[in-house]
Design an enzyme around this catalytic site. Sequence first.
Site, mmCIF file in Angstrom:
data_model
loop_
_atom_site.group_PDB
_atom_site.id
_atom_site.type_symbol
_atom_site.label_atom_id
_atom_site.label_comp_id
_atom_site.label_asym_id
_atom_site.label_seq_id
_atom_site.Cartn_x
_atom_site.Cartn_y
_atom_site.Cartn_z
ATOM 1 N N HIS A 275 0.872 -1.168 0.000
ATOM 2 C CA HIS A 275 0.000 0.000 0.000
ATOM 3 C C HIS A 275 0.915 1.226 0.000
ATOM 4 O O HIS A 275 1.963 1.222 0.667
ATOM 5 C CB HIS A 275 -0.912 0.021 1.240
ATOM 6 C CG HIS A 275 -2.162 -0.801 1.081
ATOM 7 N ND1 HIS A 275 -2.872 -1.297 2.146
ATOM 8 C CD2 HIS A 275 -2.826 -1.198 -0.047
ATOM 9 C CE1 HIS A 275 -3.926 -1.970 1.688
ATOM 10 N NE2 HIS A 275 -3.914 -1.935 0.367
ATOM 11 N N ASP B 110 1.102 4.077 1.412
ATOM 12 C CA ASP B 110 1.597 4.751 2.625
ATOM 13 C C ASP B 110 2.758 4.004 3.278
ATOM 14 O O ASP B 110 3.354 4.493 4.236
ATOM 15 C CB ASP B 110 0.457 4.999 3.636
ATOM 16 C CG ASP B 110 -0.290 3.742 4.052
ATOM 17 O OD1 ASP B 110 -0.498 2.858 3.209
ATOM 18 O OD2 ASP B 110 -0.683 3.654 5.239
ATOM 19 N N HIS B 111 3.115 2.828 2.747
ATOM 20 C CA HIS B 111 4.234 2.055 3.297
ATOM 21 C C HIS B 111 5.400 1.910 2.307
ATOM 22 O O HIS B 111 6.429 1.352 2.662
ATOM 23 C CB HIS B 111 3.753 0.666 3.740
ATOM 24 C CG HIS B 111 2.750 0.743 4.844
ATOM 25 N ND1 HIS B 111 3.056 0.456 6.158
ATOM 26 C CD2 HIS B 111 1.452 1.138 4.843
ATOM 27 C CE1 HIS B 111 1.981 0.663 6.914
ATOM 28 N NE2 HIS B 111 0.998 1.071 6.133
ATOM 29 N N HIS C 119 -4.468 -8.402 6.225
ATOM 30 C CA HIS C 119 -4.842 -7.073 5.741
ATOM 31 C C HIS C 119 -5.567 -7.258 4.406
ATOM 32 O O HIS C 119 -5.774 -8.399 3.974
ATOM 33 C CB HIS C 119 -3.545 -6.256 5.605
ATOM 34 C CG HIS C 119 -3.722 -4.791 5.448
ATOM 35 N ND1 HIS C 119 -4.688 -4.076 6.109
ATOM 36 C CD2 HIS C 119 -3.043 -3.871 4.691
ATOM 37 C CE1 HIS C 119 -4.579 -2.796 5.766
ATOM 38 N NE2 HIS C 119 -3.604 -2.657 4.901
ATOM 39 N N HIS D 35 0.892 4.508 13.239
ATOM 40 C CA HIS D 35 -0.089 4.471 12.139
ATOM 41 C C HIS D 35 -1.398 5.105 12.615
ATOM 42 O O HIS D 35 -2.485 4.537 12.501
ATOM 43 C CB HIS D 35 -0.298 3.001 11.693
ATOM 44 C CG HIS D 35 -0.858 2.846 10.305
ATOM 45 N ND1 HIS D 35 -2.202 2.790 10.053
ATOM 46 C CD2 HIS D 35 -0.259 2.720 9.101
ATOM 47 C CE1 HIS D 35 -2.398 2.612 8.751
ATOM 48 N NE2 HIS D 35 -1.230 2.581 8.144
HETATM 49 ZN ZN ZN Z 1 -1.068 1.787 6.182
HETATM 50 ZN ZN ZN Z 2 -2.358 -0.968 4.321
#
Ligand code: ZN
Ligand code: ZN
Length: 293
Positions: free
Chosen positions: A62, A64-65, A137, A260
């Site tokens: 994802h 944001d990582h 996830h 997070h």
């Molecule tokens: Zn995230």
């Molecule tokens: Zn994620």
Amino acid sequence: MNITFLGTGCMQPTTKRNHSAILFSHKGENLLFDCGEGTQRQFRFAGLKPAKVTRIFITHWHGDHCFGLPGMLSAMKADGFDGVLEIYGPKGSKTYVKHMLKGLAYRSFINYKVTEVSNGKIVDAQDYVIEAHPLKHSVSCVGYSFIEKDKLRIDVKKAAKLELSGPVLGELQKGKNVIFNDKKIMFKDVTYAVKGKKISYIADTVKCPGASRLAKDCDLLICEGTHCDDIKERKYMHLTVREACEIATKGNAKKLIVTHISGRYKDSKDVLKEAKKYFKKVAIAEDFMVVEA
Ligand SMILES: [Zn+2]
Ligand SMILES: [Zn+2]
């Protein structure tokens, strides 16, 4: 071991929280866990050098990582990194890295090697190992544990009794038996073991067996806790602050740092207040917070 939080936000960055990135600095090694957008700039703010990074562990793909990865690799090149960077990530990581870098006109990246990981020991270094465990996830995701190997220490009283001195002490501390003044000395007779530390990072997930394994007997657990219980409807595959605390409690973790954090929480104090209800030794991560572990 110094742990620097370089990004503690989630999907949307805020003026206070960048996307996920945490640096573990341990005896000349710099292990970067996740590399959200702008991570290379966070390094500059923190006074850290991108070229000093030795391994990068991506939890999942994802944005944001991982959006910061191309920038990080070019910053490392500009800073003179000349080794082979080890990159680890869940299944599919080889393709994701290849496609990410192929989409750019800039092609002069450092040398790197991608290893796809799922479960168990993935790095066996001189004095530590890294384990990966699967998380649950919306896409393939893994969490990581840094586990320091147990160390031997000399029992000073016992060593003095045998009148041991000089280089033999170093050999005994390495677990080797030695001959000293024509006498065989067994390392077990003059040393004792000190348990190595375990520090784990649980990224985006819901409660699952992998998260429990990562949390088990941790000296420090770094765990996502995106929302507080003010969110009644569960739309996302994320942990709440309360659930992060429950995982830490069940795993017998000594300390917990929740990261997070959703941008909806303007003041960390509110998040901390909620966390303290469920776990005593807890802190809320902030960008550029440095923790000694
Ligand atoms: Zn995230
Ligand atoms: Zn994620």
